[in-house]
Write an enzyme that holds these catalytic residues in place. Sequence first.
Site, mmCIF file in Angstrom:
data_model
loop_
_atom_site.group_PDB
_atom_site.id
_atom_site.type_symbol
_atom_site.label_atom_id
_atom_site.label_comp_id
_atom_site.label_asym_id
_atom_site.label_seq_id
_atom_site.Cartn_x
_atom_site.Cartn_y
_atom_site.Cartn_z
ATOM 1 C CE1 TYR A 199 57.653 31.720 40.714
ATOM 2 C CE2 TYR A 199 55.531 31.117 40.055
ATOM 3 C CZ TYR A 199 56.770 31.344 39.914
ATOM 4 O OH TYR A 199 57.370 30.729 38.727
ATOM 5 N NE ARG A 203 61.712 40.963 40.233
ATOM 6 C CZ ARG A 203 62.472 41.043 39.598
ATOM 7 N NH1 ARG A 203 62.907 40.019 38.593
ATOM 8 N NH2 ARG A 203 63.018 42.058 39.816
ATOM 9 C CG ASP A 209 62.380 36.145 35.925
ATOM 10 O OD1 ASP A 209 62.233 35.275 34.893
ATOM 11 O OD2 ASP A 209 61.420 37.054 36.349
ATOM 12 N NE ARG A 237 60.347 29.925 30.118
ATOM 13 C CZ ARG A 237 60.185 30.276 28.938
ATOM 14 N NH1 ARG A 237 61.320 30.142 28.279
ATOM 15 N NH2 ARG A 237 59.218 30.766 28.642
#
Length: 272
Positions: free
Chosen positions: A109, A208, A51, A49
């Site tokens: 990522y 992040r 954000d 998932r």
Amino acid sequence: MRVALGVSYNGHAYNGWQSQLSGNTIQDKLEAALGRFATHAVGTLCAGRTDSGVHGLMQVVHFDTPLRRPDASWVRGTNTFLPPDIAVQWARHVPPGFHARGSATARRYAYVLLQSPVRPSVDAGRVGWVYHPLDGDAMRQAASALLGEHDFTSFRASACQAKSPVKTLQRIDISCNRPSAPHPELGWGSCYWRFEFEANAFLHHMIRNIMGCLVAIGMGKQPADWMQQVLQARSRNAAAPTFSPDGLYFLGPVYDASWNLPDRTPPFDWLP
């Protein structure tokens, strides 16, 4: 039949991946398009998932359907009903034992960060931004402290639902792409920094929160060994504030070659 899809999307306009009552999520849009094309309700399971505001270059989902249609038909047909900032890149029929999340051995990522005296314009919402030159060597030294299996509580959002904060971070690559000539007044030039992360799994906001610490170190606000201190503190209060989602991209999961699934999509060639 079980079908797997590779999906790319610009997450700027959406409330993340997971379905919500608002209907304004990537999953909601994809399942609505699949339902219209398949003429039956379709529920999807994803590899990871993302954000609100986070982009995907190759999200992988799977779903079950009684329909028998060619792979290319699932791509073209579903895309007919999707908004322009979401697109199915590939489709494959897979064995019933395949699971988009459970079969993944790792997840990847990338964070693209614009270092520039001027804020983003044409790439607004697609890159993070910092107005200061960054020290790449200091950031790489700091990142090395995170490699391996650790308790990443310091980089975990309070809303994280993971059962354990212990994850294995396998790779962090940091590079400066497309550097420009020094600004005539400031003495330093623009650069697109690219941070790539690969791990068995990630916690909510983990990347992040790591980015916030790396940028603080790159700007000289903290020494490189501060990252080790943050990690060992096992406290979210020890780390820097959560960084912007704008430059974060889900590159996709990693699967065993036996599943015979693509490991990249054309958007990979567009990303700085």
